[in-house]
Structures are given as C-alpha cells and as structure tokens.
Design an enzyme around this catalytic site. Structure first.
Site, short mmCIF file in Angstrom:
data_model
loop_
_atom_site.label_atom_id
_atom_site.label_comp_id
_atom_site.label_asym_id
_atom_site.label_seq_id
_atom_site.Cartn_x
_atom_site.Cartn_y
_atom_site.Cartn_z
N GLY A 1 32.29 -7.75 5.17
CA GLY A 1 31.97 -8.45 3.93
C GLY A 1 33.01 -9.49 3.56
O GLY A 1 34.07 -9.62 4.19
N HIS A 2 32.71 -10.24 2.51
CA HIS A 2 33.57 -11.34 2.08
C HIS A 2 34.93 -10.84 1.59
O HIS A 2 35.05 -9.76 1.00
CB HIS A 2 32.89 -12.14 0.96
N ASP A 3 35.97 -11.62 1.88
CA ASP A 3 37.33 -11.36 1.42
C ASP A 3 37.92 -10.05 1.92
O ASP A 3 38.88 -9.55 1.36
CB ASP A 3 37.40 -11.41 -0.11
#
Length: 337
Positions: free
Chosen positions: A224-226
C-alpha cells in the site's frame, strides 16, 4: 513553480508568513526532507508539526502556534481544490505534459526525462513512464509498468506483469461520496531488491513508498501507499500491507498474511502464514493467528479451545424442560438462539 500566496488563494486559506515563497516540492510532513510544502490530512500529522522540516504547512487553525514557518490555515479541506493543486504539481514535477517514447525498440516504451544506468535489460511489453530513475544492472521482465517518478537502485530484478507506482488508495469523504486524493509521491526501490511476478506497489500520497535494500518480494503481493519496508526483509506470496505501515529490517512475512495500516513492525519479527496483524509489535516478535498475537499465546489459546470442545456438553433433562413454564421456556430459547 508556485508561490505560497497562490496556493492560499487557490485553497481559500489564510496565509501567515512569506507570501512570495516559491514551492517546488510537496512532501509528507513526517519526511526528513528540507523545504517544500506539507499538508496536514490526518490526526497523527499534528505530532510532527514542531519537528517537520517543511517550509510551508497547510492545516487547521491549530497550526498557528508553529513559529518560523509559512502557514496556510484552512478550516476544512476542499478535495476538488486540493486535487487541483496536486495535479498541477504532479504534471510539473514529472514532466507529464511532455509525453513521448524515447526507446529505440518498438516493444518497449521509455518516457521522457528518464535516467537509466548501464547493463540494464527490458523484456517486451515493459513500459517506463516519465521521470523514472534506474540504476545499473537492472532487469525488468515482460509487461511490467513502472509509473512516473519511480526510483530504482542497482542490481534490481523485477519479474513479469508488475505495476509499480499506482495511485494511493486514499480518499476524502465529502457530501456523501468518496473523492480520491491525488497521489503525488513516488516509489523508491533500493539496491539488490528482487520483486516477483504480479506485484502491485502503490506510490506515496505525498511522500514515498520504500522497498529497502536487499529485500525480496515473492509473487502476488500488494504494497500500500507510504509503506516503508526495511532492509533484507522477506515477503512471501499473497501478502497485503495497508498504507502507512512500517516494517523494520529483517522482518519475515509468510504467505497470505494481512497487515493493517499505520502499524510499526519491529526489527527481526516473523509473521506466520494467514496472520491478521492489527497492532504494532516490538522487535523479534513471533506472530500468528487473527487477531495476530505472540505464537506461544495463540497456541495456548487453541489448545484450551480444543480441550473445551472435547468435554461432553450438558443437556437439559426432559423433566427440567417440562417443568418450565411456557413463558420462561420461550425466553430461554430466545437467548439460546
């Protein structure tokens, strides 16, 4: 690129500080980068106000206590206006207005403003979009897409059908609907990383998704993001890691495990197959089960349940049932059902 006063005008915010300060970069407020603009968009961001190195911060009125920074105070973020700013920045940062294929091969697409080191090899169907940086001795297999701004180190292997740098799965809720927050961050893949087939890695919303040096990813993994994955980690197939989670160095995650967002997994932790991790854990943990907990605790619980299930179940005698009044019996059955 754009000044603080222009940003304040676009977003309808109150400007405190240098109106003519030029903003050339948008960063995550937790990053160690110097300069740039950071946006408060979740509660935990407020904890980084005093330590952030951003020159400009956008946020609610509570940020007015911060000194020595240019502030843009907004009571409530308008997703449409914010996305207008983010899209403008993304186009400029990665040169998206200048699209073309610079490859000398008809079966490989290489966009503009791309830097590629020596001894790299790209199989048919590979697409490398604008603003990508690739080190030396990198192999990318068939039909993999590497999206704008991705940074790849040296001695990296990426197997077939991967998608790297996808939109972050982050939304703002407005007027009864979810509106996607434009993601302007990137993916950073450090040296000596191996990525299996059919993996998807989302870009950071404002900062970076990072795959640390020497980490190995199996097939069919969602990052997922970040997310920040440390050095020399092993991630087995069908694992899903939600946004903002951090894996420290030497973490092993076995197949089909799922990790919730915003967690910190300590150094040297092993997460067993199909575990559902909902809380952060200390270094050298051994987690299994759902919700995931220390293996010894989980196995003790399973043993106790197995022992309980083998005990004979008590039954109501016919005489007891007959002696119950109809009203009492109905209430008892209702509770039982």
């Amino acid at each position: 690129m754009i000044t603080a006063s222009e940003v304040a005008q676009l977003l309808g915010g109150k400007l405190i500080g240098q109106a003519d300060l030029e903003i050339n970069e948008i960063i995550d407020i937790h990053d160690n980068s110097n300069g740039g603009l950071a946006i408060i968009h979740q509660k935990k961001d407020l904890n980084a106000l005093e330590t952030s190195k951003a020159e400009v911060i956008i946020g609610p009125s509570v940020i007015e206590s911060v000194k020595d920074k240019t502030l843009i105070v907004i009571d409530k973020i308008d997703p449409m206006k914010l996305n207008q700013l983010l899209r403008f920045y993304k186009v400029k940062r990665y040169g998206l207005e200048d699209q073309c294929n610079t490859s000398d091969r008809s079966d490989v697409h290489i966009g503009n403003h791309v830097s590629i080191g020596k001894d790299c090899y790209f199989m048919p169907g590979v697409k490398i979009m604008n603003g990508v940086t690739i080190g030396d001795n990198v192999v990318v297999h068939a039909n993999t897409v590497i999206k704008e701004g991705t940074v790849i180190g040296s001695n990296v292997t990426i197997d077939a059908n991967c998608s790297i740098g996808n939109y972050s799965f982050e939304y703002l809720f407005e007027h009864g609907e979810y509106i996607r927050l434009e993601s302007v961050g990137r993916v950073i893949i450090e040296d000596d990383v191996e990525i299996g087939a059919n993996n998807t890695i989302d870009r950071g919303t404002f900062g970076s998704t990072v795959i640390g040096r020497g980490t190995k990813l199996d097939n069919q993994i969602q990052i997922g993001h970040d997310v920040k994955i440390g050095q020399h980690c092993l991630i087995v197939s069908q694992v899903g890691i939600a946004g903002w989670t951090i894996l420290e160095d030497h973490v092993i995650v076995h197949g089909q495990a799922g990790l919730a967002g915003g967690l910190r997994i300590g150094h040297g932790t092993m997460i067993k197959a199909q575990a559902g991790v909902t809380k952060s854990c200390k270094p050298n943990s051994q987690l299994c089960g759902y919700p995931a907990r220390e293996s010894s605790q989980f196995l003790s619980t399973v043993a106790a349940l197995n022992k309980l299930s083998r005990q004979p179940q008590s039954k109501l005698s016919a005489a007891t049932v007959e002696s119950e009044s109809p009203g009492v019996l109905r209430r008892w059955l209702r509770k039982l059902i």
